[in-house]
Motif scaffolding. Structure first.
Motif, PDB file in Angstrom:
ATOM      1  N   THR A 165      11.100   5.385  -8.408  1.00  0.00           N
ATOM      2  CA  THR A 165      10.382   5.294  -9.675  1.00  0.00           C
ATOM      3  C   THR A 165      10.102   6.678 -10.240  1.00  0.00           C
ATOM      4  N   LEU A 166       9.530   7.547  -9.419  1.00  0.00           N
ATOM      5  CA  LEU A 166       9.144   8.878  -9.884  1.00  0.00           C
ATOM      6  C   LEU A 166      10.312   9.857  -9.947  1.00  0.00           C
ATOM      7  N   LYS A 167      11.402   9.511  -9.273  1.00  0.00           N
ATOM      8  CA  LYS A 167      12.628  10.328  -9.278  1.00  0.00           C
ATOM      9  C   LYS A 167      12.436  11.682  -8.609  1.00  0.00           C
ATOM     10  N   ILE A 168      11.528  11.753  -7.649  1.00  0.00           N
ATOM     11  CA  ILE A 168      11.301  12.958  -6.857  1.00  0.00           C
ATOM     12  C   ILE A 168      10.999  12.545  -5.421  1.00  0.00           C
ATOM     13  N   PRO A 169      11.133  13.459  -4.457  1.00  0.00           N
ATOM     14  CA  PRO A 169      10.731  13.122  -3.084  1.00  0.00           C
ATOM     15  C   PRO A 169       9.213  12.983  -2.990  1.00  0.00           C
ATOM     16  N   MET A 170       8.764  11.960  -2.268  1.00  0.00           N
ATOM     17  CA  MET A 170       7.330  11.728  -2.086  1.00  0.00           C
ATOM     18  C   MET A 170       7.062  11.338  -0.639  1.00  0.00           C
ATOM     19  N   ARG A 171       5.810  11.524  -0.233  1.00  0.00           N
ATOM     20  CA  ARG A 171       5.355  11.181   1.109  1.00  0.00           C
ATOM     21  C   ARG A 171       4.041  10.425   0.958  1.00  0.00           C
ATOM     22  N   LEU A 226       0.816  -1.212   0.000  1.00  0.00           N
ATOM     23  CA  LEU A 226       0.000   0.000   0.000  1.00  0.00           C
ATOM     24  C   LEU A 226       0.850   1.262   0.000  1.00  0.00           C
ATOM     25  N   SER A 227       1.991   1.225   0.660  1.00  0.00           N
ATOM     26  CA  SER A 227       2.848   2.415   0.784  1.00  0.00           C
ATOM     27  C   SER A 227       4.043   2.382  -0.169  1.00  0.00           C
ATOM     28  N   HIS A 228       3.937   1.578  -1.231  1.00  0.00           N
ATOM     29  CA  HIS A 228       4.935   1.560  -2.308  1.00  0.00           C
ATOM     30  C   HIS A 228       6.316   1.104  -1.842  1.00  0.00           C
ATOM     31  N   ARG A 229       6.318   0.188  -0.890  1.00  0.00           N
ATOM     32  CA  ARG A 229       7.569  -0.421  -0.439  1.00  0.00           C
ATOM     33  C   ARG A 229       7.537  -1.938  -0.639  1.00  0.00           C
ATOM     34  N   GLY A 230       6.737  -2.390  -1.589  1.00  0.00           N
ATOM     35  CA  GLY A 230       6.563  -3.826  -1.796  1.00  0.00           C
ATOM     36  C   GLY A 230       7.716  -4.514  -2.488  1.00  0.00           C
ATOM     37  N   GLY A 231       8.537  -3.742  -3.217  1.00  0.00           N
ATOM     38  CA  GLY A 231       9.693  -4.323  -3.866  1.00  0.00           C
ATOM     39  C   GLY A 231       9.456  -4.842  -5.266  1.00  0.00           C
ATOM     40  N   PHE A 232       8.281  -4.567  -5.875  1.00  0.00           N
ATOM     41  CA  PHE A 232       8.016  -5.011  -7.252  1.00  0.00           C
ATOM     42  C   PHE A 232       7.353  -3.874  -8.032  1.00  0.00           C
ATOM     43  N   PRO A 233       8.039  -2.745  -8.184  1.00  0.00           N
ATOM     44  CA  PRO A 233       7.414  -1.564  -8.796  1.00  0.00           C
ATOM     45  C   PRO A 233       7.095  -1.709 -10.274  1.00  0.00           C
ATOM     46  N   MET A 234       7.751  -2.654 -10.959  1.00  0.00           N
ATOM     47  CA  MET A 234       7.550  -2.802 -12.406  1.00  0.00           C
ATOM     48  C   MET A 234       7.378  -4.266 -12.760  1.00  0.00           C
ATOM     49  N   TYR A 276      13.063  10.060  -1.173  1.00  0.00           N
ATOM     50  CA  TYR A 276      13.243   9.955  -2.619  1.00  0.00           C
ATOM     51  C   TYR A 276      12.541   8.713  -3.141  1.00  0.00           C
ATOM     52  N   ASP A 277      11.674   8.906  -4.140  1.00  0.00           N
ATOM     53  CA  ASP A 277      10.970   7.803  -4.770  1.00  0.00           C
ATOM     54  C   ASP A 277      11.776   7.364  -5.992  1.00  0.00           C
ATOM     55  N   LYS A 291      11.957  -1.571   2.397  1.00  0.00           N
ATOM     56  CA  LYS A 291      12.947  -0.527   2.672  1.00  0.00           C
ATOM     57  C   LYS A 291      13.036   0.506   1.556  1.00  0.00           C
ATOM     58  N   ARG A 292      13.019   0.073   0.317  1.00  0.00           N
ATOM     59  CA  ARG A 292      13.206   0.976  -0.820  1.00  0.00           C
ATOM     60  C   ARG A 292      11.861   1.547  -1.255  1.00  0.00           C
ATOM     61  N   LEU A 293      11.736   2.840  -1.268  1.00  0.00           N
ATOM     62  CA  LEU A 293      10.505   3.494  -1.708  1.00  0.00           C
ATOM     63  C   LEU A 293      10.530   3.617  -3.224  1.00  0.00           C
ATOM     64  N   SER A 294       9.572   2.992  -3.868  1.00  0.00           N
ATOM     65  CA  SER A 294       9.542   2.981  -5.327  1.00  0.00           C
ATOM     66  C   SER A 294       8.092   2.808  -5.781  1.00  0.00           C
ATOM     67  N   TYR A 295       7.517   3.850  -6.329  1.00  0.00           N
ATOM     68  CA  TYR A 295       6.108   3.902  -6.721  1.00  0.00           C
ATOM     69  C   TYR A 295       5.733   2.712  -7.593  1.00  0.00           C
ATOM     70  N   HIS A 296       4.710   1.958  -7.165  1.00  0.00           N
ATOM     71  CA  HIS A 296       4.207   0.810  -7.915  1.00  0.00           C
ATOM     72  C   HIS A 296       3.064   1.302  -8.810  1.00  0.00           C
ATOM     73  N   ALA A 297       3.405   1.719 -10.013  1.00  0.00           N
ATOM     74  CA  ALA A 297       2.422   2.384 -10.867  1.00  0.00           C
ATOM     75  C   ALA A 297       1.269   1.472 -11.257  1.00  0.00           C
ATOM     76  N   ILE A 298       1.550   0.220 -11.552  1.00  0.00           N
ATOM     77  CA  ILE A 298       0.531  -0.714 -12.012  1.00  0.00           C
ATOM     78  C   ILE A 298       0.479  -1.966 -11.148  1.00  0.00           C
ATOM     79  N   THR A 299       1.629  -2.469 -10.766  1.00  0.00           N
ATOM     80  CA  THR A 299       1.733  -3.787 -10.141  1.00  0.00           C
ATOM     81  C   THR A 299       1.010  -3.886  -8.796  1.00  0.00           C
ATOM     82  N   GLY A 300       1.158  -2.869  -7.944  1.00  0.00           N
ATOM     83  CA  GLY A 300       0.560  -2.925  -6.618  1.00  0.00           C
ATOM     84  C   GLY A 300      -0.945  -3.077  -6.661  1.00  0.00           C
TER      85      GLY A 300
END
Length: 421
Positions: free
Chosen positions: A341-347, A152-160, A338-339, A193-202
């Motif tokens: 995937t999006l290459k910008i800071p996100m919260r 839910l918080s984009h730390r699942g580890g499978f962003p793509m 820092y996200d 641990k790694r924040l990486s926006y899951h655009a579709i997969t999540g």
């Protein structure tokens, strides 16, 4: 009607005025003073929407703003079909209306995440439990301990999606079972641990959890828990045949998408930028269910959804969700980081993109705001500090250009005009 600015694809806006392109739900708008706003404040906000349209990047815009639970603006501007870049409005052109349905793209994620929280409220799942408890195949590449909350918080580890060239493209997203198979087998990327926006997969794996636990279609769960209780006309993943005559068409607009943005966009969207826009207008996309990307709604419906959350789960004196459930869904889960995937800071919360002070996604000093962004510049959000909820839907898909300045100015106007004294 197209004008070119250094290769940009833009709508040629009639400088003679916008009244003939504007639709107003006059009967649904209350007097601004009844909710603590001045007429000039409202004029300033709507002027910001008109300024966005004048950039030429948005063939159609629909916008709904509630304050203190009441609609103060519910309007449209531009063409739903037949008035995009490269098109001359003619006999088949159709103006957008306030109740025109538009695809939310990634703003759909907020709805999927709230349904996951609702299932937890009902006792169906534990958000802090591993996804593999409910989807046993979800163990590939070290994901066996990945929790629902982390997804839910984009730390699942499978962003793509981890696919070869033969499966790259938007059509893969129409095959639900294949998407689940790919996600379950995907290697973990520093899960938790790694924040990486899951655009579709999540979205797919969260909806699969709902499907496995309830034994019913994901769309049925949406219908019974949100769509019917909130009295929505649309608010569906995909769109039925009788509604497609009203849906707004999406257009590629603005500056051409070039390297490195083209690579970032392809990685995030699992397809090329223009391909995503083209596919979004096709019947097979509207036939499909893409839990992170193809919910259709009006701007008012999106605002209504956020109003329910802002009111702690209540709608028309009916409890749709428990207050504690809403509180967890919007509570910060990830500090500003820092996200990758999006290459910008996100919260993020567990499902929402959160506002930031001094300036964030929803404008200046919106650190209490929560909502979600959609491809491109679609926004739905609530701001408790200002007692507002809003839906901003657009059909022009542009990354770079003057439209970004106009969007920033609109968000600033909303933030300053609706601040509580």
């Amino acid at each position: 009607m197209t004008r070119s600015l250094l290769g940009a694809r833009l709508v040629d806006v009639d400088e003679g005025g916008l009244a003939h392109l504007t639709g107003v739900d006059a009967g649904g708008e209350v007097a601004p003073r009844s909710v603590g706003l001045s007429a000039s404040a409202l004029d300033s906000i709507w002027g910001g929407v008109e300024a966005m349209y004048r950039t030429g990047a948005y063939p159609a815009i629909t916008f709904c703003l509630r304050r203190r639970g009441e609609i103060v603006l519910n309007r449209s501007i531009g063409y739903a079909r037949g008035g995009g870049p490269g098109e001359q409005p003619g006999v088949y052109a159709r103006l957008a209306e306030p109740d025109t349905p538009i695809c939310l793209f990634s703003a759909s994620k907020a709805i999927t995440s709230v349904l996951v929280h609702k299932l937890a409220e009902e006792g169906g799942i534990d958000l802090d439990a591993p996804v593999s408890r409910y989807v046993p195949e979800f163990t590939g590449g070290g994901k066996s301990r990945t929790t629902i909350a982390q997804v839910l918080s984009h730390r699942g580890g499978f962003p793509m999606f981890n696919v070869d060239a033969s499966e790259q493209g938007a059509e893969t997203l129409m095959d639900w079972d294949r998407c689940i198979e790919l996600i379950c087998a995907a290697p973990a990327e520093k899960a938790g641990k790694r924040l990486s926006y899951h655009a579709i997969t999540g979205g797919f794996i969260l909806a699969e959890v709902i499907r496995r636990v309830t034994g019913e279609a994901f769309t049925h769960y949406l219908d019974s828990r949100l769509r019917q209780p909130l009295g929505m006309r649309y608010f569906t993943f995909g769109l039925d045949g009788r509604s497609r005559g009203r849906v707004a068409r999406n257009y590629t607009a603005g500056q051409p998408v070039r390297f490195p943005l083209s690579v970032i966009a392809r990685n995030a969207l699992s397809a090329g930028f223009e391909e995503v826009v083209d596919v979004s207008n096709r019947d097979f996309f509207m036939d499909a269910v893409v839990p992170a990307g193809n919910l259709y709604a009006t701007a008012e419906e999106l605002s209504r959804f956020y109003q329910m959350l802002l009111d702690g789960g209540l709608w028309n004196d009916r409890r749709v969700m428990e207050r504690e459930t809403v509180a967890r869904a919007v509570r910060p889960a990830v500090r500003l980081r820092y996200d990758h995937t999006l290459k910008i800071p996100m919260r993020y919360s567990e499902g929402m993109m959160l506002g930031v002070n001094p300036f964030g996604l929803y404008g200046p000093m919106t650190g209490q705001a929560f909502g979600h962004l959609g491809f491109m510049n679609i926004l739905g959000w609530a701001d408790p500090a200002r007692e507002i909820t809003a839906g901003l839907l657009v059909t022009g898909k542009a990354i770079l250009g003057g439209h970004l300045l106009a969007l920033g100015q609109l968000l600033s106007s909303i933030s300053w005009q609706c601040r509580n004294s």
